[in-house]
Scaffold this motif. Structure first.
Motif, PDB file in Angstrom:
ATOM      1  N   GLY A   3       0.816  -1.207   0.000  1.00 19.53           N
ATOM      2  CA  GLY A   3       0.000   0.000   0.000  1.00 19.53           C
ATOM      3  C   GLY A   3       0.848   1.254   0.000  1.00 19.53           C
ATOM      4  N   LEU A   4       0.237   2.354  -0.417  1.00 22.20           N
ATOM      5  CA  LEU A   4       0.902   3.655  -0.461  1.00 22.20           C
ATOM      6  C   LEU A   4       0.352   4.534   0.652  1.00 22.20           C
ATOM      7  N   GLN A   5       1.237   5.094   1.451  1.00 17.44           N
ATOM      8  CA  GLN A   5       0.814   5.961   2.534  1.00 17.44           C
ATOM      9  C   GLN A   5       0.360   7.309   2.004  1.00 17.44           C
ATOM     10  N   ASN A  21      -6.626   3.105   8.882  1.00 16.70           N
ATOM     11  CA  ASN A  21      -5.666   2.749   7.844  1.00 16.70           C
ATOM     12  C   ASN A  21      -5.404   3.961   6.963  1.00 16.70           C
ATOM     13  N   LYS A  32      -3.391   4.044   4.367  1.00 18.69           N
ATOM     14  CA  LYS A  32      -2.774   3.590   3.122  1.00 18.69           C
ATOM     15  C   LYS A  32      -3.850   3.238   2.100  1.00 18.69           C
ATOM     16  N   HIS A  81      -4.397   0.609  -1.083  1.00 17.01           N
ATOM     17  CA  HIS A  81      -3.796  -0.637  -1.569  1.00 17.01           C
ATOM     18  C   HIS A  81      -3.289  -0.456  -2.993  1.00 17.01           C
TER      19      HIS A  81
END
Length: 349
Positions: free
Chosen positions: A96-98, A140, A142, A144
């Motif tokens: 995932g990308l923050q 969360n 992030k 995906h």
């Protein structure tokens, strides 16, 4: 913005969050029935539909299901190809990308940015919209990585049913929070609250069918709804599974035909997708969910033929036959499954 508009994410990019009324959302949860994915009110069933997603968020709802492979052998290379950059080298096995990384990398663009840089920024913005607007999760931060390959060609992004993933996640969350031990809720709650205020006259002075039928009476609303929102109206009332990679939920547009200005007949029993309702992505490396759920994909692809017969009406009231069936088979009351009068003293507490 031109790339976002091309992908039909332009309207979603303009969504602004409003204060959530948690008392209202909690009351809705008490009316939610997981077996039908509808709210059971004394007057019948209602739910958030593909119409609401198309008109309030402007997303495409017709097209291919949002599915595919959810893990990658070289995520760094994927990010460098489609975003022009990747996380630090130490993060070589991420999924995932923050948000903080996305904002740091794409929050500001140079006035001399190339077309390639603009396209990378547009993909990053859509990724942020997917998690931050369409299916936010307070636990969360992030998004995906599985959604990124679908954005490779920005000219084909609108060929996917992005609106379906909004409903799939929202339905799944509403089912989850019917468990009294659950204390939090994710999903597009902004849409849920807005839908409620549009659909319920006693909360906001808006009549039934707020988007289409009162056009002459509500120009302030209809003037800001783009014509593209009505392009896919032919599938608003379909009965089909909606898909978001590993997630499969049933969409029962045929159970809420009064929302579309039609007579509501007694519906068929709801279809089950129980065998996949708890399926997650953990440990399923390189699994293609489109193949795994091919029977549900086939049902979605047959959505045009899965529309019910619709009879328009000027009277939104349910028929006596429907009400008799509903009160015998539905669950319109919260307390004890029957009409209950709460004494004033108890109601005050």
């Amino acid at each position: 913005m031109s790339y976002l508009e091309q992908a039909r994410f332009g309207s979603a990019a303009l969504v602004r969050f409003s204060d959530l009324r948690y008392d209202l959302l909690s009351a809705l949860v008490e009316r939610w029935r997981p077996e039908t994915h509808t709210f059971h009110f004394p007057c019948g069933e209602y739910t958030v539909t593909l119409e609401d997603v198309a008109i309030q968020l402007g997303l495409p709802i017709d097209g291919s299901p949002v599915t595919g492979v959810s893990s990658f052998t070289d995520p760094t290379a994927l990010c460098r190809e489609l975003l022009g950059d990747s996380l630090v080298d130490g993060e070589s096995n991420f999924t995932g990308l923050q948000f903080t990384w996305l904002k740091a990398k794409f929050g500001q663009l140079s006035a001399t940015a190339t077309e390639g840089e603009l396209m990378c920024a547009a993909r990053a913005y859509i990724m942020h919209i997917v998690r931050g607007v369409l299916m936010p999760d307070a636990n969360n931060d992030k998004v995906h990585l599985m959604y990124l390959p679908l954005l490779a060609d920005l000219s084909t992004v609108s060929s996917y049913s992005w609106g379906s993933i909004v409903l799939a996640v929202l339905y799944r969350e509403l089912c989850r929070v019917t468990n009294p031990d659950v204390v939090d809720m994710s999903g597009c709650l902004t849409l849920l609250q807005s839908w409620t205020l549009y659909r319920m006259p006693f909360l906001a002075s808006v009549s039934d069918q707020p988007y289409v039928y009162p056009l002459l009476n509500r120009p302030k609303i209809t003037n800001v709804v783009p014509s593209s929102a009505y392009v896919d109206s032919h599938i608003w009332c379909t009965n089909a599974p909606i898909i978001n990679f590993n997630m499969v939920e049933r969409y029962h547009g045929d159970r809420v035909l009064r929302q579309f200005g039609c007579i509501q007949p007694i519906p068929d029993p709801p279809c089950e997708v129980g065998e996949v309702h708890s399926m997650n992505k953990r440990g399923k490396l390189m699994l293609d969910w489109g193949i795994k759920h091919q029977k549900f994909v086939a049902l979605w692809n047959d959505r045009l033929r899965r529309r019910p017969q619709m009879v328009m009406t000027t009277d939104p009231q349910p028929s006596l036959e429907y009400i008799q069936w509903y009160y015998s088979c539905g669950k319109p009351y919260i307390l004890g499954g029957q009409s209950t009068v709460i004494p004033p003293a108890r109601a005050a507490t």
